[in-house]
Design an enzyme around this catalytic site. Structure first.
Site, PDB file in Angstrom:
ATOM      1  N   LYS A  82      -4.113  -9.760  -3.854  1.00 59.86           N
ATOM      2  CA  LYS A  82      -2.899  -9.434  -3.107  1.00 59.86           C
ATOM      3  C   LYS A  82      -3.335  -8.961  -1.731  1.00 59.86           C
ATOM      4  O   LYS A  82      -3.909  -7.875  -1.586  1.00 59.86           O
ATOM      5  CB  LYS A  82      -2.081  -8.354  -3.818  1.00 59.86           C
ATOM      6  CG  LYS A  82      -0.754  -8.102  -3.136  1.00 59.86           C
ATOM      7  CD  LYS A  82       0.169  -7.253  -3.998  1.00 59.86           C
ATOM      8  CE  LYS A  82       1.583  -7.202  -3.456  1.00 59.86           C
ATOM      9  NZ  LYS A  82       1.701  -6.646  -2.112  1.00 59.86           N
TER      10      LYS A  82
ATOM     11  N   GLU B 204      -4.587 -14.081  -8.092  1.00 57.37           N
ATOM     12  CA  GLU B 204      -5.024 -14.135  -6.692  1.00 57.37           C
ATOM     13  C   GLU B 204      -5.114 -12.721  -6.120  1.00 57.37           C
ATOM     14  O   GLU B 204      -4.371 -11.846  -6.549  1.00 57.37           O
ATOM     15  CB  GLU B 204      -3.975 -14.893  -5.855  1.00 57.37           C
ATOM     16  CG  GLU B 204      -3.572 -16.213  -6.431  1.00 57.37           C
ATOM     17  CD  GLU B 204      -2.372 -16.816  -5.687  1.00 57.37           C
ATOM     18  OE1 GLU B 204      -1.901 -16.212  -4.706  1.00 57.37           O
ATOM     19  OE2 GLU B 204      -1.937 -17.898  -6.097  1.00 57.37           O
TER      20      GLU B 204
ATOM     21  N   CYS C 170     -20.769  29.971  18.907  1.00 55.53           N
ATOM     22  CA  CYS C 170     -21.143  29.417  17.614  1.00 55.53           C
ATOM     23  C   CYS C 170     -20.573  30.327  16.524  1.00 55.53           C
ATOM     24  O   CYS C 170     -20.787  31.546  16.569  1.00 55.53           O
ATOM     25  CB  CYS C 170     -22.657  29.332  17.498  1.00 55.53           C
ATOM     26  SG  CYS C 170     -23.214  28.975  15.826  1.00 55.53           S
TER      27      CYS C 170
ATOM     28  N   LYS D   1      -1.402  -3.553  -8.955  1.00 54.13           N
ATOM     29  CA  LYS D   1      -1.926  -2.819  -7.801  1.00 54.13           C
ATOM     30  C   LYS D   1      -3.269  -2.136  -8.100  1.00 54.13           C
ATOM     31  O   LYS D   1      -3.529  -1.744  -9.231  1.00 54.13           O
ATOM     32  CB  LYS D   1      -0.913  -1.739  -7.361  1.00 54.13           C
ATOM     33  CG  LYS D   1       0.442  -2.271  -6.952  1.00 54.13           C
ATOM     34  CD  LYS D   1       0.415  -3.101  -5.695  1.00 54.13           C
ATOM     35  CE  LYS D   1       0.399  -2.270  -4.433  1.00 54.13           C
ATOM     36  NZ  LYS D   1       1.695  -1.764  -4.006  1.00 54.13           N
TER      37      LYS D   1
ATOM     38  N   LYS E 185       0.364 -14.953 -11.465  1.00 53.35           N
ATOM     39  CA  LYS E 185       1.479 -15.911 -11.450  1.00 53.35           C
ATOM     40  C   LYS E 185       1.374 -16.852 -12.638  1.00 53.35           C
ATOM     41  O   LYS E 185       0.266 -17.309 -12.959  1.00 53.35           O
ATOM     42  CB  LYS E 185       1.415 -16.751 -10.162  1.00 53.35           C
ATOM     43  CG  LYS E 185       1.479 -15.927  -8.895  1.00 53.35           C
ATOM     44  CD  LYS E 185       1.275 -16.777  -7.652  1.00 53.35           C
ATOM     45  CE  LYS E 185       1.303 -15.890  -6.405  1.00 53.35           C
ATOM     46  NZ  LYS E 185       0.995 -16.623  -5.180  1.00 53.35           N
TER      47      LYS E 185
ATOM     48  N   LEU F   5       7.629  -8.514  -5.104  1.00 53.05           N
ATOM     49  CA  LEU F   5       7.009  -8.589  -6.431  1.00 53.05           C
ATOM     50  C   LEU F   5       7.176  -7.268  -7.160  1.00 53.05           C
ATOM     51  O   LEU F   5       7.103  -6.207  -6.549  1.00 53.05           O
ATOM     52  CB  LEU F   5       5.508  -8.883  -6.297  1.00 53.05           C
ATOM     53  CG  LEU F   5       5.102 -10.285  -5.860  1.00 53.05           C
ATOM     54  CD1 LEU F   5       3.629 -10.302  -5.476  1.00 53.05           C
ATOM     55  CD2 LEU F   5       5.361 -11.289  -6.971  1.00 53.05           C
TER      56      LEU F   5
ATOM     57  N   ASP G 205      -3.334  -7.625   2.005  1.00 51.39           N
ATOM     58  CA  ASP G 205      -2.561  -6.583   2.654  1.00 51.39           C
ATOM     59  C   ASP G 205      -2.355  -6.939   4.119  1.00 51.39           C
ATOM     60  O   ASP G 205      -3.069  -6.476   4.997  1.00 51.39           O
ATOM     61  CB  ASP G 205      -3.310  -5.252   2.518  1.00 51.39           C
ATOM     62  CG  ASP G 205      -2.369  -4.082   2.677  1.00 51.39           C
ATOM     63  OD1 ASP G 205      -1.156  -4.319   2.855  1.00 51.39           O
ATOM     64  OD2 ASP G 205      -2.839  -2.941   2.627  1.00 51.39           O
TER      65      ASP G 205
ATOM     66  N   CYS H 134     -30.569  29.716  15.433  1.00 50.98           N
ATOM     67  CA  CYS H 134     -29.286  29.889  14.732  1.00 50.98           C
ATOM     68  C   CYS H 134     -29.485  29.649  13.238  1.00 50.98           C
ATOM     69  O   CYS H 134     -30.088  28.660  12.831  1.00 50.98           O
ATOM     70  CB  CYS H 134     -28.266  28.912  15.302  1.00 50.98           C
ATOM     71  SG  CYS H 134     -26.751  28.815  14.342  1.00 50.98           S
TER      72      CYS H 134
ATOM     73  N   ASP I 120       1.956   4.088   1.429  1.00 52.28           N
ATOM     74  CA  ASP I 120       2.630   3.148   0.537  1.00 52.28           C
ATOM     75  C   ASP I 120       2.819   3.743  -0.844  1.00 52.28           C
ATOM     76  O   ASP I 120       3.853   3.576  -1.478  1.00 52.28           O
ATOM     77  CB  ASP I 120       1.808   1.872   0.385  1.00 52.28           C
ATOM     78  CG  ASP I 120       1.722   1.118   1.689  1.00 52.28           C
ATOM     79  OD1 ASP I 120       1.174   0.021   1.692  1.00 52.28           O
ATOM     80  OD2 ASP I 120       2.202   1.643   2.708  1.00 52.28           O
TER      81      ASP I 120
ATOM     82  N   CYS J  58     -24.417  24.334  19.685  1.00 55.21           N
ATOM     83  CA  CYS J  58     -24.934  25.687  19.737  1.00 55.21           C
ATOM     84  C   CYS J  58     -26.386  25.534  20.189  1.00 55.21           C
ATOM     85  O   CYS J  58     -27.153  24.794  19.573  1.00 55.21           O
ATOM     86  CB  CYS J  58     -24.873  26.319  18.340  1.00 55.21           C
ATOM     87  SG  CYS J  58     -25.996  27.712  18.134  1.00 55.21           S
TER      88      CYS J  58
ATOM     89  N   CYS K 181     -23.884  32.127  14.750  1.00 54.54           N
ATOM     90  CA  CYS K 181     -24.794  33.065  15.420  1.00 54.54           C
ATOM     91  C   CYS K 181     -24.187  33.688  16.679  1.00 54.54           C
ATOM     92  O   CYS K 181     -24.835  34.479  17.354  1.00 54.54           O
ATOM     93  CB  CYS K 181     -26.105  32.376  15.757  1.00 54.54           C
ATOM     94  SG  CYS K 181     -25.946  31.195  17.110  1.00 54.54           S
TER      95      CYS K 181
ATOM     96  N   TYR L 275      -0.502 -18.931   0.117  1.00 58.99           N
ATOM     97  CA  TYR L 275      -0.467 -18.788  -1.337  1.00 58.99           C
ATOM     98  C   TYR L 275       0.791 -19.334  -2.001  1.00 58.99           C
ATOM     99  O   TYR L 275       0.977 -19.158  -3.197  1.00 58.99           O
ATOM    100  CB  TYR L 275      -0.645 -17.335  -1.743  1.00 58.99           C
ATOM    101  CG  TYR L 275       0.222 -16.362  -0.970  1.00 58.99           C
ATOM    102  CD1 TYR L 275       1.600 -16.377  -1.089  1.00 58.99           C
ATOM    103  CD2 TYR L 275      -0.363 -15.437  -0.097  1.00 58.99           C
ATOM    104  CE1 TYR L 275       2.389 -15.511  -0.375  1.00 58.99           C
ATOM    105  CE2 TYR L 275       0.423 -14.550   0.622  1.00 58.99           C
ATOM    106  CZ  TYR L 275       1.797 -14.591   0.480  1.00 58.99           C
ATOM    107  OH  TYR L 275       2.579 -13.733   1.191  1.00 58.99           O
TER     108      TYR L 275
HETATM  109  S1  IVH Z   1       3.390 -14.472  -3.903  1.00 57.04           S
HETATM  110  C1  IVH Z   1       7.689 -14.383  -5.078  1.00 57.04           C
HETATM  111  N1  IVH Z   1       0.831 -14.114  -3.501  1.00 57.04           N
HETATM  112  O1  IVH Z   1       3.074  -9.493  -1.489  1.00 57.04           O
HETATM  113  C2  IVH Z   1       6.249 -14.355  -4.877  1.00 57.04           C
HETATM  114  N2  IVH Z   1       2.355 -12.648  -2.432  1.00 57.04           N
HETATM  115  O2  IVH Z   1       5.281  -7.887  -2.763  1.00 57.04           O
HETATM  116  C3  IVH Z   1       5.841 -13.454  -3.786  1.00 57.04           C
HETATM  117  N3  IVH Z   1       1.293 -10.982  -1.003  1.00 57.04           N
HETATM  118  O3  IVH Z   1       5.759 -10.530   0.453  1.00 57.04           O
HETATM  119  C4  IVH Z   1       4.754 -13.914  -2.982  1.00 57.04           C
HETATM  120  N4  IVH Z   1      -0.777 -11.613  -1.361  1.00 57.04           N
HETATM  121  O4  IVH Z   1       3.490 -10.504   1.515  1.00 57.04           O
HETATM  122  C5  IVH Z   1       2.068 -13.683  -3.223  1.00 57.04           C
HETATM  123  N5  IVH Z   1      -1.463 -13.926  -3.220  1.00 57.04           N
HETATM  124  C6  IVH Z   1      -0.222 -13.509  -2.946  1.00 57.04           C
HETATM  125  C7  IVH Z   1       0.024 -12.424  -2.076  1.00 57.04           C
HETATM  126  C8  IVH Z   1       1.335 -12.030  -1.855  1.00 57.04           C
HETATM  127  C9  IVH Z   1       0.007 -10.777  -0.721  1.00 57.04           C
HETATM  128  C10 IVH Z   1       2.400 -10.184  -0.480  1.00 57.04           C
HETATM  129  C11 IVH Z   1       3.452 -10.989   0.208  1.00 57.04           C
HETATM  130  C12 IVH Z   1       4.739 -10.660  -0.457  1.00 57.04           C
HETATM  131  C13 IVH Z   1       4.416  -9.374  -1.127  1.00 57.04           C
HETATM  132  C14 IVH Z   1       5.273  -9.219  -2.346  1.00 57.04           C
END
Ligand code: IVH
Length: 673
Positions: free
Chosen positions: A117, A115, A411, A317, A293, A85, A119, A434, A35, A429, A414, A229
């Site tokens: 994020k 919050e 090995c 991030k 947010k 985002l 994965d 050794c 990523d 070995c 040795c 969320y």
């Molecule tokens: S809010 C417009 N809240 O992140 C607001 N997204 O890059 C977007 N994601 O597609 C969503 N945790 O899959 C929000 N607590 C969270 C999140 C979250 C993960 C992911 C989600 C979204 C991506 C945006």
């Protein structure tokens, strides 16, 4: 302004490449780059395109939120696009985000919700009059795939909203992230390996792959779960703030993440970010950052959206834990017991703040299964404090001159013949003399948990063995000033410190002595159990396998290996030599009486969070000295959980299981009793 020709070429290349990578990631669930590398390339393309807008063609990856959905599923449009985002990578980016919001809204104060994020895989769940009627993936943000049947198999997603506390909304689209916990992920992969199926690269891919099953009965066997969320279209209900919306979703019966802070200032947001980064390794699921947010919905609306992303939110991030690098070579390490372990030498790469230049490849089977070749581009990963590993190699990036790896037949140290033991993946070995094995055995012998000869580091041990100054454990105790001074770069001061350390280690507790011997399958815990059961070395050496096996907590493998070790005449001779060199085992270094009467004696404890007054390792040592077992995960068998500052999921789990929780002060008091 005349365009630089090479920039045009670069933009075209990036567009082409990123399109392929994006398809591999979003559609095929088979990422070919990490990523972070994708983000970097995309950022570069955005840079060029903003400089020369004529290069920003309609199908450029910069125009896309995601990738197109698969044909095999029906597709459906989202009533409100599911946006992406913008990313922040440092505090300054967040400050700029805040300053822009302040300016655009013309206010002097904005409160936020922060919050984790998650994965996983973003989905939208549509409820009409409280009933789940449709579930879609995010797809390209405009249209997604309809995966209702699959989503219905996920236990944590309500099929009907709990509306006992509120009116039923005529329509509500709920958005969230479908995930697999790290533990479930490992179990799932183990199960797949057992069936000869390919492992998933990470929990997110496992979740995506599981959701994209045409047969929902397959999905039903996968350990999927969700955190919600946000909302899309809502009719017959309104929320004033993000916080209230989350509370309503929780009330409806959805899992809402518990590490969320609402109504906080931007300064508090940044403090929370640090806290979240700290607890990240303890979480049961993967997160890759924090989403910030604007809390008030009217402010969100006023700020509005750009094409791809809202202005009212940003993703801060965390440093990536996966990176792409090149496998420069594969070398063989010979361990203490003779096991040959292949190790990949990597082009040094920064993974989440630590430069990684090697990764263990475990054994020949693993290399074959992952088809790892010298010269391959590979995705490597470092999670928490775990040693780096190669997740997968990127076969599509092969040029053809990559070299497959073969385990050596001799090995590398040795030159003795190697052997593969029955039922084991390891190749060994079998020459006990050794030099590599001896070096590793000595390192283990002098290590912290063994004889703890401070200053006798790995480099010095290597030299001592290579120069022939030591050929056995006992030789360590005959090292004197003259012999040590002959070594390279040995300042006189460190030599005399070393001699002191060796002298000081002659008096040793029974469990440490046992650990130092390096008996197969006999770590710290087993050594302690053995020394508690058999007060003296003589008693232990005379013990039957059955008696050892019957010690509570002792495994069958360990028992067999202990008996085998002491029955071996060579080992008996080595022990005699050590004792003749003046080593004395203190059987009563911790008197058995005080130990067995202590509240912690025979109990299982887990330590979590940050301890302020004593280091975790120190706390562990003291608990073990009292006859307690210290483990790393909370289960029904745990007697006490010691929760330090910022304790995370282990604390919650302990509370749920009714395990007694102690804070640091209580621990200290009880240790002193
Ligand atoms: S809010 C417009 N809240 O992140 C607001 N997204 O890059 C977007 N994601 O597609 C969503 N945790 O899959 C929000 N607590 C969270 C999140 C979250 C993960 C992911 C989600 C979204 C991506 C945006």
């Amino acid at each position: 302004m005349k365009m630089d020709h090479s920039l045009k070429e670069e933009a075209k290349m990036l567009q082409k490449e990123l399109t392929v990578y994006s398809r591999c990631y979003h559609v095929l669930d088979d990422p070919v780059i990490t990523d972070s590398e994708y983000d970097r390339l995309l950022k570069r393309l955005v840079e060029i395109e903003s400089q020369y807008p004529e290069l920003s063609v309609a199908d450029s990856p910069t125009k896309r939120v995601g990738a197109p959905p698969l044909d095999a599923f029906e597709s459906a449009a989202h009533s409100i696009p599911m946006l992406s985002l913008d990313n922040a990578f440092e505090d300054d980016d967040v400050h700029r985000f805040h300053a822009r919001n302040i300016k655009n809204l013309g206010v002097n104060k904005i409160l936020y919700t922060a919050e984790p994020k998650l994965d996983g895989v973003a989905v939208e769940l549509t409820y009409e009059n409280g009933i789940l009627i449709r579930a879609t993936t995010r797809g390209d943000g405009i249209r997604g795939e309809v995966i209702t049947e699959n989503v219905r198999t996920i236990g944590s997603i309500p099929l009907r909203l709990n509306t006992s506390q509120s009116p039923v909304p005529a329509l509500i689209e709920i958005r969230g992230e479908i995930i697999i916990t790290t533990r479930d992920f490992e179990r799932l992969n183990k199960r797949r390996l057992g069936k000869g199926e390919a492992e998933f690269a990470n929990p997110r891919n496992a979740a995506a792959g599981s959701l994209r099953q045409l047969d929902s009965r397959v999905t039903a066997t996968r350990p999927l779960t969700i955190f919600v969320y946000g909302v899309g279209m809502v009719r017959g209900m309104a929320f004033e703030t993000q916080a209230r919306m989350l509370a309503a979703l929780k009330e409806f019966g959805f899992p809402v993440n518990k590490h969320i802070q609402s109504g906080i200032s931007i300064k508090e947001v940044l403090i929370f970010y640090k806290k979240l980064a700290e607890i990240r390794p303890d979480l049961e699921y993967e997160i890759d950052g924090m989403v910030i947010k604007v809390d008030r919905m009217d402010m969100q609306q006023a700020l509005g959206e750009k094409i791809k992303s809202p202005r009212w939110a940003i993703a801060y991030k965390f440093p990536a834990t996966q990176e792409t690098t090149t496998i420069l070579d594969i070398i063989i390490q010979v361990g203490r017991t003779g096991t040959l372990t292949p190790v990949a030498l990597l082009e040094p790469t920064n993974v989440g703040g630590v430069v990684v230049s090697r990764a263990t490849l475990h054994n020949a089977d693993e290399i074959k299964r992952k088809d790892i070749r010298v010269g391959d581009r590979a995705i490597i990963m470092r999670a928490g404090d775990v040693i780096p590993k190669v997740v997968k190699v990127i076969k599509s990036r092969r040029k053809g001159d990559e070299l497959p790896f073969e385990m050596p037949e001799r090995c590398p140290v040795c030159s003795s013949q190697v052997r593969r033991l029955e039922d084991e993946a390891a190749i060994k070995c079998i020459n006990v003399a050794c030099r590599a094995q001896l070096t590793e055995r000595i390192k283990h012998f002098v290590s912290k948990k063994g004889f703890d000869m401070d200053g006798l580091g790995k480099k010095i041990v290597d030299q001592l063995v290579n120069e022939g100054l030591i050929t056995s454990f006992a030789d360590l105790f005959t090292l004197d000033q003259d012999r040590l001074a002959a070594l390279d770069r040995q300042a006189e001061k460190s030599v005399s410190n070393l001699i002191k350390a060796i002298e000081g280690s002659r008096l040793i507790s029974f469990p440490r002595f046992l650990f130092a011997l390096g008996i197969d399958h006999t770590g710290e815990n087993a050594a302690r159990l053995l020394s508690r059961r058999f007060d003296t070395l003589e008693n232990l050496m005379a013990a039957d396998k059955e008696v050892i096996e019957n010690i509570h907590g002792m495994g069958e493998k360990t028992a067999a290996s202990v008996v085998r070790f002491f029955a071996n005449q060579e080992n008996q001779r080595i022990i005699r030599q050590i004792l003749e060199a003046g080593v004395s085992i203190q059987n009563d270094l911790f008197s058995q009486d005080t130990v067995s009467n202590h509240v912690f004696s025979g109990k299982t404890l887990v330590l979590t969070g940050t301890l302020e007054t004593l280091k975790r390792a120190e706390a562990k040592k003291r608990l073990q000295a009292l006859g307690a077992k210290v483990t790393s995960s909370v289960s029904a068998k745990t007697n006490f959980l010691v929760a330090g500052r910022d304790a995370g999921s282990k604390l919650t789990k302990a509370q749920n299981l009714g395990v007694t929780v102690l804070d640091e002060t209580q621990l200290n008091q009880m240790l002193q009793e």
